[in-house]
Design a protein around this motif. Structure first.
Motif, PDB file in Angstrom:
ATOM      1  N   LEU A  82     -44.392 -76.597   7.066  1.00  5.13           N
ATOM      2  CA  LEU A  82     -43.498 -75.639   7.713  1.00  5.13           C
ATOM      3  C   LEU A  82     -43.566 -74.251   7.071  1.00  5.13           C
ATOM      4  O   LEU A  82     -43.529 -73.236   7.776  1.00  5.13           O
ATOM      5  CB  LEU A  82     -42.059 -76.165   7.665  1.00  5.13           C
ATOM      6  N   ALA A  83     -43.662 -74.208   5.745  1.00  3.62           N
ATOM      7  CA  ALA A  83     -43.678 -72.913   5.061  1.00  3.62           C
ATOM      8  C   ALA A  83     -44.856 -72.064   5.503  1.00  3.62           C
ATOM      9  O   ALA A  83     -44.734 -70.847   5.691  1.00  3.62           O
ATOM     10  CB  ALA A  83     -43.703 -73.129   3.547  1.00  3.62           C
ATOM     11  N   ALA A  84     -46.020 -72.706   5.674  1.00  2.00           N
ATOM     12  CA  ALA A  84     -47.206 -71.971   6.094  1.00  2.00           C
ATOM     13  C   ALA A  84     -47.072 -71.438   7.508  1.00  2.00           C
ATOM     14  O   ALA A  84     -47.810 -70.537   7.915  1.00  2.00           O
ATOM     15  CB  ALA A  84     -48.436 -72.870   6.000  1.00  2.00           C
ATOM     16  N   ARG A  85     -46.120 -71.971   8.253  1.00  2.00           N
ATOM     17  CA  ARG A  85     -45.903 -71.550   9.634  1.00  2.00           C
ATOM     18  C   ARG A  85     -44.707 -70.610   9.763  1.00  2.00           C
ATOM     19  O   ARG A  85     -44.206 -70.388  10.863  1.00  2.00           O
ATOM     20  CB  ARG A  85     -45.742 -72.782  10.517  1.00  2.00           C
ATOM     21  N   GLY A  86     -44.220 -70.108   8.620  1.00  2.00           N
ATOM     22  CA  GLY A  86     -43.153 -69.124   8.637  1.00  2.00           C
ATOM     23  C   GLY A  86     -41.753 -69.685   8.686  1.00  2.00           C
ATOM     24  O   GLY A  86     -40.795 -68.929   8.875  1.00  2.00           O
ATOM     25  N   VAL A  87     -41.603 -71.017   8.514  1.00  2.00           N
ATOM     26  CA  VAL A  87     -40.273 -71.623   8.504  1.00  2.00           C
ATOM     27  C   VAL A  87     -39.802 -71.707   7.057  1.00  2.00           C
ATOM     28  O   VAL A  87     -40.412 -72.389   6.227  1.00  2.00           O
ATOM     29  CB  VAL A  87     -40.295 -73.028   9.126  1.00  2.00           C
ATOM     30  N   GLU A  88     -38.721 -71.008   6.756  1.00  2.03           N
ATOM     31  CA  GLU A  88     -38.219 -70.981   5.381  1.00  2.03           C
ATOM     32  C   GLU A  88     -37.065 -71.960   5.217  1.00  2.03           C
ATOM     33  O   GLU A  88     -36.039 -71.853   5.896  1.00  2.03           O
ATOM     34  CB  GLU A  88     -37.743 -69.579   5.003  1.00  2.03           C
ATOM     35  N   LEU A  89     -37.244 -72.902   4.311  1.00  7.02           N
ATOM     36  CA  LEU A  89     -36.184 -73.836   3.968  1.00  7.02           C
ATOM     37  C   LEU A  89     -35.418 -73.295   2.773  1.00  7.02           C
ATOM     38  O   LEU A  89     -36.001 -72.986   1.736  1.00  7.02           O
ATOM     39  CB  LEU A  89     -36.769 -75.215   3.647  1.00  7.02           C
ATOM     40  N   PRO A 225     -32.049 -79.194   2.558  1.00  5.80           N
ATOM     41  CA  PRO A 225     -32.194 -77.763   2.835  1.00  5.80           C
ATOM     42  C   PRO A 225     -31.517 -77.329   4.123  1.00  5.80           C
ATOM     43  O   PRO A 225     -31.189 -78.127   5.004  1.00  5.80           O
ATOM     44  CB  PRO A 225     -33.708 -77.610   2.960  1.00  5.80           C
ATOM     45  N   LEU A 226     -31.321 -76.040   4.232  1.00 14.27           N
ATOM     46  CA  LEU A 226     -30.982 -75.367   5.476  1.00 14.27           C
ATOM     47  C   LEU A 226     -32.223 -74.594   5.928  1.00 14.27           C
ATOM     48  O   LEU A 226     -33.152 -74.381   5.139  1.00 14.27           O
ATOM     49  CB  LEU A 226     -29.807 -74.408   5.277  1.00 14.27           C
ATOM     50  N   ALA A 233     -35.874 -72.987  14.277  1.00 16.18           N
ATOM     51  CA  ALA A 233     -37.179 -72.477  13.839  1.00 16.18           C
ATOM     52  C   ALA A 233     -38.190 -73.603  13.677  1.00 16.18           C
ATOM     53  O   ALA A 233     -39.401 -73.398  13.847  1.00 16.18           O
ATOM     54  CB  ALA A 233     -37.026 -71.709  12.523  1.00 16.18           C
ATOM     55  N   ILE A 234     -37.719 -74.813  13.338  1.00 15.23           N
ATOM     56  CA  ILE A 234     -38.631 -75.958  13.208  1.00 15.23           C
ATOM     57  C   ILE A 234     -39.250 -76.286  14.560  1.00 15.23           C
ATOM     58  O   ILE A 234     -40.471 -76.480  14.679  1.00 15.23           O
ATOM     59  CB  ILE A 234     -37.878 -77.171  12.632  1.00 15.23           C
ATOM     60  N   HIS A 356     -25.225 -69.573   2.469  1.00 12.43           N
ATOM     61  CA  HIS A 356     -26.531 -69.628   1.807  1.00 12.43           C
ATOM     62  C   HIS A 356     -27.600 -68.794   2.522  1.00 12.43           C
ATOM     63  O   HIS A 356     -28.691 -68.602   1.982  1.00 12.43           O
ATOM     64  CB  HIS A 356     -26.993 -71.090   1.739  1.00 12.43           C
ATOM     65  N   ASP A 357     -27.271 -68.320   3.716  1.00 15.67           N
ATOM     66  CA  ASP A 357     -28.234 -67.590   4.527  1.00 15.67           C
ATOM     67  C   ASP A 357     -27.510 -66.434   5.209  1.00 15.67           C
ATOM     68  O   ASP A 357     -26.831 -66.621   6.221  1.00 15.67           O
ATOM     69  CB  ASP A 357     -28.844 -68.545   5.567  1.00 15.67           C
ATOM     70  N   ASP A 358     -27.636 -65.238   4.639  1.00 13.13           N
ATOM     71  CA  ASP A 358     -26.877 -64.108   5.181  1.00 13.13           C
ATOM     72  C   ASP A 358     -27.371 -63.683   6.563  1.00 13.13           C
ATOM     73  O   ASP A 358     -26.696 -62.920   7.265  1.00 13.13           O
ATOM     74  CB  ASP A 358     -26.879 -62.925   4.219  1.00 13.13           C
ATOM     75  N   SER A 359     -28.527 -64.179   6.992  1.00 14.78           N
ATOM     76  CA  SER A 359     -28.983 -63.861   8.346  1.00 14.78           C
ATOM     77  C   SER A 359     -28.121 -64.540   9.401  1.00 14.78           C
ATOM     78  O   SER A 359     -28.178 -64.177  10.583  1.00 14.78           O
ATOM     79  CB  SER A 359     -30.449 -64.285   8.531  1.00 14.78           C
ATOM     80  N   ARG A 360     -27.284 -65.500   8.978  1.00 20.33           N
ATOM     81  CA  ARG A 360     -26.415 -66.188   9.931  1.00 20.33           C
ATOM     82  C   ARG A 360     -25.092 -65.452  10.157  1.00 20.33           C
ATOM     83  O   ARG A 360     -24.287 -65.860  10.996  1.00 20.33           O
ATOM     84  CB  ARG A 360     -26.137 -67.623   9.453  1.00 20.33           C
ATOM     85  N   LEU A 361     -24.851 -64.392   9.404  1.00 15.87           N
ATOM     86  CA  LEU A 361     -23.647 -63.595   9.616  1.00 15.87           C
ATOM     87  C   LEU A 361     -23.783 -62.744  10.867  1.00 15.87           C
ATOM     88  O   LEU A 361     -24.862 -62.238  11.184  1.00 15.87           O
ATOM     89  CB  LEU A 361     -23.399 -62.682   8.412  1.00 15.87           C
ATOM     90  N   GLY A 362     -22.665 -62.585  11.587  1.00 19.30           N
ATOM     91  CA  GLY A 362     -22.663 -61.719  12.756  1.00 19.30           C
ATOM     92  C   GLY A 362     -22.628 -60.256  12.359  1.00 19.30           C
ATOM     93  O   GLY A 362     -22.457 -59.901  11.181  1.00 19.30           O
TER      94      GLY A 362
END
Length: 500
Positions: A82-89, A225-226, A233-234, A356-362
């Motif tokens: 997944l990491a090689a495909r741009g999915v960050e855990l 993980p999240l 994304a998966i 844990h993931d600030d991209s989830r904030l509105g």
């Protein structure tokens, strides 16, 4: 779709997409049919919009699954990379936490020794039980995610040690949950909370095995993980690989009867056994209906104005929280659900991904909070009041932060994923027998009719975001239907084949 395809897959959940990727990489023509407007099945992230929250806020909700605990050690995803495909855990400091009365909590940190230290008198016992499992987490996963019909591959000595540790842990917890073994409620509740993922009576062999398996992963380097930006994304990565190898995905194509199936040499059903049964004639239909239905969940998608205010601030370090109180309280609640009653204090699984993931904030700082509450199968009840009463016990002031909440009763879960009839997200009852004999007793649990295969959570290895049911099924389809003895490499950009 006028021409006959090699394979038509019904359902675009992780198992169906895993199978489709393998079959397409083997050179077959593959079409995936999905009844929803977007692909991913139980692994999707969609805009979170309510009467009070506009799409412009930019919030996403994980429609079904939210924490892919099984993905990092899944043999399929390990090779798919997944990491090689741009999915960050994203790996939180703690895998899960169990809030308790009085501002206390059990915390399962990824660092085993940190967990041991916090558990005090139960720390050495925790190390003896979970240490060997976490040391052999990859082997434990290989055993847990096998087809239950063959010996998993791996170093024989390490596999033997993992098997012994898994058996010892399961045996200890299967009867009394080690009530005489543990001295603190923190340790007892930590075990009970992770076992409750089975949504079944506590204790049981299946719940004990689940606790051992997920407990091992909790202390492994990858933890629970999240996914940055949402679990969808998966699915996006799987679909991209399928398309790159000539496959196709057709959304908004519901399959409710055989007339909805286009012609193909092989049909693959990635849906609940009971749903798949409706597509088959006798005696195949009755065989699939042997798998009893499991209990349900009520899904709650909260929008909060701030982080969950846990009484014990350490709880925020975990990516998943198990809400149920003491082990005795969880037992009582799960017994109610198993008997078809709504628990006054239901067991709830919760995740606050923005912690844990600030991209989830509105855009204005609002945040999504994901929750499942255990309820009887097919429940029509909105259990939001009971869930919030539970949360107020351990996070005083929670209600004050609630901006809005989308509630999906168990009876409506299939509206979002046909594989979840009546809110049964596990693909059928979870018991030790039905983990092996799913959907029923058979040497090959995946071949369900001539030219028709099943690869959902209703087949081994059962629930989870791991893709392995699709792998086990695809291996059989390649050999039996297309005389292809090897499965293709799953490595990014690779078209080489590897031996099975």
């Amino acid at each position: 779709m006028s021409s006959v395809r090699d394979v038509v897959v019904v359902g675009s959940g992780p198992n169906g997409l895993a199978a489709a990727v393998i079959l397409a990489r083997a050179g077959l023509s593959v079409t995936v049919l999905e009844g929803q407007p977007s692909s991913g099945g139980g692994v999707r992230s969609l805009p979170l919009i309510t009467d009070r929250v506009a799409e412009t806020e930019g919030l996403l909700r994980d429609v079904c699954a939210a924490v892919p605990a099984a993905a990092p050690t899944s043999p399929f995803f390990a090779e798919f990379d997944l990491a090689a495909r741009g999915v960050e855990l994203i790996v939180p400091e703690a895998s899960y936490a169990q809030p308790l009365e009085g501002g206390r909590a059990g915390i399962a940190y990824r660092d085993l020794e940190r967990t041991v230290e916090r558990l005090g008198v139960d720390g050495p016992r925790w190390r003896r039980l979970l240490g060997p499992l976490s040391t052999h987490a990859a082997e434990v996963a290989a055993i847990a995610l096998s087809d239950k019909r063959s010996v998993p591959r791996g170093d024989p000595l390490r596999m033997a040690r993992a098997g012994a540790a898994l058996g010892r842990s399961t045996a200890l917890m299967a009867g009394s949950w080690g009530d005489g073994y543990w001295r603190t409620e923190e340790a007892r509740s930590l075990i009970g909370g992770v076992a409750a993922h089975t949504i079944s009576t506590l204790p049981s062999l299946a719940a004990a095995g689940t606790a051992s398996y997920l407990g091992a992963l909790a202390h492994a380097p990858a933890g629970w993980p999240l996914v940055r930006g949402g679990i969808g994304a998966i699915s996006q990565a799987l679909v991209a690989d399928l398309l790159a190898h000539g496959g196709e995905v057709i959304t908004d194509h519901s399959v409710r009867s055989p007339r909805d199936l286009p012609p193909a040499r092989v049909h693959v059903l990635n849906t609940h056994a009971r749903v798949a049964a409706d597509l088959l004639a006798e005696p195949y239909r009755s065989r699939l209906r042997q798998l009893p239905l499991g209990a349900g969940v009520c899904k709650l998608d909260y929008v909060l104005s701030g982080p969950v205010p846990w009484a014990d601030p350490e709880v925020v370090r975990a990516g998943t929280q198990h809400i149920g109180g003491s082990l005795a309280q969880m037992r009582f609640a799960e017994a109610d659900v198993a008997a078809g009653r709504h628990a006054e204090r239901p067991v709830v699984l919760l995740s606050d991904p923005a912690q844990h993931d600030d991209s989830r904030l509105g855009h204005s700082g609002l945040r999504p909070v994901w929750a499942y509450a255990h309820v009887p199968h097919g429940s029509t009840q909105d259990v939001r009041p009971a869930v919030e009463a539970q949360l107020e016990r351990f996070a005083p002031g929670f209600r004050d932060l609630v901006v809005d909440c989308l509630v999906t009763p168990a009876s409506r879960m299939a509206d979002h994923n046909a594989a979840y009839p009546g809110g049964d997200i596990a693909g059928g009852l979870i018991s030790m027998w039905h983990m092996v004999a799913r959907p029923g007793p058979a040497l090959d649990p995946y071949a369900v009719a001539p030219g028709v295969y099943l690869c959902s959570q209703s087949t081994p290895p059962g629930p989870g975001v791991h893709g392995m049911a699709g792998v086990h099924m695809a291996r059989r389809v390649l050999r039996r239907e297309f005389k292809i003895p090897q499965i293709p490499s799953l490595a990014p950009q690779s078209t080489e084949r590897i031996t099975d």
